[in-house]
Write an enzyme that holds these catalytic residues in place. Structure first.
Site, PDB file in Angstrom:
ATOM      1  CG  ASP A  87      -2.065   0.954   1.133  1.00 31.06           C
ATOM      2  OD1 ASP A  87      -2.110   1.719   0.153  1.00 31.06           O
ATOM      3  OD2 ASP A  87      -2.915   0.950   2.038  1.00 31.06           O
ATOM      4  CG  ASP A 116      -3.333   3.610  -3.307  1.00 27.76           C
ATOM      5  OD1 ASP A 116      -4.282   2.953  -3.750  1.00 27.76           O
ATOM      6  OD2 ASP A 116      -3.401   4.306  -2.279  1.00 27.76           O
ATOM      7  CD  GLU A 117      -5.334  -1.601  -0.708  1.00 33.12           C
ATOM      8  OE1 GLU A 117      -5.596  -2.334   0.256  1.00 33.12           O
ATOM      9  OE2 GLU A 117      -6.078  -0.646  -1.054  1.00 33.12           O
TER      10      GLU A 117
END
Length: 456
Positions: free
Chosen positions: A13, A107-108
């Site tokens: 993350d 983003d993950e």
């Protein structure tokens, strides 16, 4: 307890991602509170930097509340092009570790290290992989990442949360319940405010409390699927596999309006515009879709969705627009609409054009799949909000945070605008904090250079 004997599922993350990219690209904002999101009266926070979180600013918070809590922050619109570039670099690094990468957002992502070439999947070996990954990502993007690894997806995500910011946590097999049970029950996937309130009637506050409730009692309270799922998760049982084909199951675009809109002709035009953006993304991704969904948030925050399925997949903007407007006709707009969205699902990599040319004159309607109300969050949106860059320029509007270039002074970004003027700070990621200059809003030497995307 789990299906694996090694901590081979990794969760990454990126830390305060949107805000971190803005601080990287705008040197004068480093170390300062930065809040990214919709800047209109009904905008919501997408991401707050850690400096802003000290003041209680959080994602999905109304932007008006964020401004009240942290008046001295920099409030910036979103730049999805910049975020995608960073995300692409990061996802490429993850795919170098394993062919099984499951992106959850820009983003993950989850990574199945067992599917890659890693001879040592012991806790120490996995820790070494995670540290190298974090170092490489920072070197290539100047963005920090938090990484968790464990024997299941649930524990890997919990580990990355506990490692934030800029950390690494590996949960060793056999210690899962020691980590899991002290946590609040909302740490489990599928437990939101409503579920937490329902299990609280049984005296449940932590995951450990939940684990002491009989499975049958949870099923009676929450239903068959949800009750059994939470019972297993509370006992550390999570056999979900990392799925590399998760991405691109749906595409959606939505806008939140500064004022409630009641004019049906205007709403129909906005629906067509959103549908055209969805169709454009379908074409660019090489997909087509069968199901079209209209999302509407009413003046009282009630959120409705209307869906219909065509006889075959299409990427034709006219077909998608026509059906989306038909779905809008089913909604009572008299009280005003504050949010409008168009989405598609049932994606395919082929188009059956003859079905739609035949359907043009057909009286047979598409099948109605849904007519439901839901409790959408104010900040809910697809991975992309609508690209309003063209609208920004046509309105002569300069949005704080957007990239610009001046014919003589070079690249910079919009510091603020109003009263026919725009203020620009001239700096980039590779320069020191730069000077600030103000120009007429219609200065011919100043132009925007990014495709700003904003939904609120």
């Amino acid at each position: 307890m789990t299906t694996r004997s090694e901590p081979s599922i990794l969760h990454l993350d990126l830390d305060a991602f949107f805000a971190a990219v803005e601080q990287r690209d705008k040197p004068s904002l480093r170390g300062r509170p930065v809040i990214v999101g919709g800047l209109g009266p009904r905008g919501v926070v997408s991401t707050a930097s850690y400096e802003a979180r000290v003041f209680g600013v959080r994602s999905a918070m109304p932007m008006s509340e964020a401004r009240a809590r942290c008046r001295h922050a920099a409030f910036l619109a979103r730049r999805f092009d910049a975020y995608r570039k960073v995300s692409t670099v990061v996802m490429d690094q993850l795919r170098a570790l394993s062919p099984l990468v499951e992106p959850l957002s820009l983003d993950e992502a989850f990574v199945d290290l067992a599917a890659g070439e890693h001879p040592d999947l012991s806790p120490g070996g996995v820790r070494a992989v995670g540290e190298r990954l974090r170092t490489t990502i920072h070197a290539r993007t100047r963005i920090t990442a938090s990484v968790g690894a464990a024997s299941s997806k649930t524990l890997a995500k919990i580990a990355s949360e506990q490692a934030k910011p800029d950390g690494l946590m590996v949960i060793e097999p056999g210690t899962e319940l020691d980590v899991l049970h002290p946590l609040g029950v909302r740490a489990l996937p599928g437990v939101g405010p409503a579920t937490a309130a329902r299990v609280a009637r049984l005296g449940v506050r932590t995951v450990g409390d939940l684990a002491r409730i009989a499975e049958g009692e949870l099923v009676d309270l929450l239903g068959e699927a949800h009750g059994r799922s939470l019972f297993r998760l509370a006992h550390g049982l999570d056999g979900r596999a990392v799925s590399s084909d998760r991405a691109s199951k749906s595409i959606s675009v939505e806008d939140t309006f500064d004022r409630d809109i009641t004019d049906r002709a205007l709403l129909a035009g906005l629906t067509r515009r959103l549908a055209e953006k969805v169709a454009d993304r379908l074409v660019r991704s090489g997909h087509s879709a069968r199901t079209i969904t209209l999302k509407v948030r009413l003046h009282d925050f009630t959120t409705l969705s209307r869906s219909a399925t065509l006889p075959g997949p299409t990427d034709d903007a006219r077909s998608i627009s026509r059906l989306a407007v038909q779905l809008l006709d089913e909604v009572d707009t008299a009280g005003g609409i504050r949010l409008l969205g168009v989405g598609v699902s049932g994606l395919s990599d082929w188009v059956q054009d003859d079905l739609f040319s035949a359907a043009e004159g057909s009286e047979q309607p598409p099948t109605d799949d849904a007519d439901d109300a839901d409790e959408g969050d104010e900040g809910d949106e697809g991975d992309d909000a609508g690209d309003l860059d063209a609208a920004v320029h046509s309105a002569g509007r300069w949005v704080p945070g957007m990239d610009v270039v001046h014919a003589r002074l070079g690249p910079g970004w919009v510091w603020g605008s109003g009263l026919g003027r725009v203020t620009v700070r001239f700096e980039t990621a590779d320069t020191p904090p730069g000077p600030v200059r103000t120009f007429a809003a219609d200065d011919p030497e100043l132009s925007g250079v990014s495709h700003l995307q904003e939904a609120d």
